[in-house]
Design a protein around this motif. Structure first.
Motif: not given
Length: 220
Positions: A192-220
């Motif tokens: 998500i950032a450049s690996n050519s500098n320390s600031q960018g490398r720090a941003q790239n070292r991460r864990v992401e939790i991505n939340l997605y809809a479940v197909e067929g569920v009726q959300y309310r």
């Protein structure tokens, strides 16, 4: 019938323009997302209903369209609010892109260098994440590990996978259903950032939790 359609469209447009608020986290003006989804659904439903059944069809179509339009959007709205409330000040970023929510967890607060053991100081934050994920249990949870490009690609892929599995296992131990959780390691392949500098490398070292809809569920 034309007058009915125009009246519904005008009232729906007024509702949309009246939903603008200020985001308390960014200070930016934005539209209330739930009202927006419901308003767009109402306008669409009104037009279709009016064309089919005149005045009564327009009113019924507006009601049905509003309900359908606000379902998943409304669910995401509530989940986003809960996550922001519980994660404020933790260093975890809550990012919304359309109807997808992501939690960005910087590597410096989750793991020590070259380790996939979760830092003890991060347990409390993950406890808060787990609590919200248990409450909003109609989502698929992708736990994605990421590294910078330093070192061998194979090693980074393995490390990112182990880190993703560590976080996934912790959430499951907190009561999140295992069949909802999908750990995956992307290594350095999705920076998500450049690996050519320390600031960018720090941003790239991460864990992401991505939340997605479940197909067929009726959300309310």
């Amino acid at each position: 019938m034309k007058k009915t359609i125009i009246a519904v469209l005008v009232s729906g447009s007024v509702a949309l323009t009246g939903c603008q608020t200020t985001n308390p986290y960014t200070g930016e003006a934005e539209y209330n997302k739930t009202s927006k989804y419901g308003g767009i659904g109402a306008l669409t439903g009104a037009v279709i209903g009016a064309l089919a059944n005149g005045k009564d069809g327009a009113l019924a179509g507006a009601a049905i369209g509003a309900a359908a339009g606000s379902g998943w959007g409304y669910y995401v709205d509530r989940q986003e609010d809960a996550l922001r409330e519980h994660l404020r000040g933790t260093g975890v970023r809550v990012v919304r892109n359309g109807d997808q929510l992501s939690l960005i967890m910087p590597g410096n607060i989750t793991f020590n260098t070259d380790s996939y053991d979760i830092q003890a100081g991060f347990y409390r934050t993950l406890n808060s994440v787990g609590m919200v994920l248990r409450e909003f249990d109609q989502t698929i949870i992708e736990v994605a590990g990421h590294t910078d490009s330093t070192g061998a690609h194979t090693y980074n892929m393995q490390l990112s996978d182990k880190r993703a599995r560590s976080v996934a296992s912790y959430l499951i131990n907190q009561g999140v259903m295992a069949n909802r959780v999908r750990p995956v390691g992307y290594g350095p392949d999705r920076p998500i950032a450049s690996n050519s500098n320390s600031q960018g490398r720090a941003q790239n070292r991460r864990v992401e939790i991505n939340l997605y809809a479940v197909e067929g569920v009726q959300y309310r």
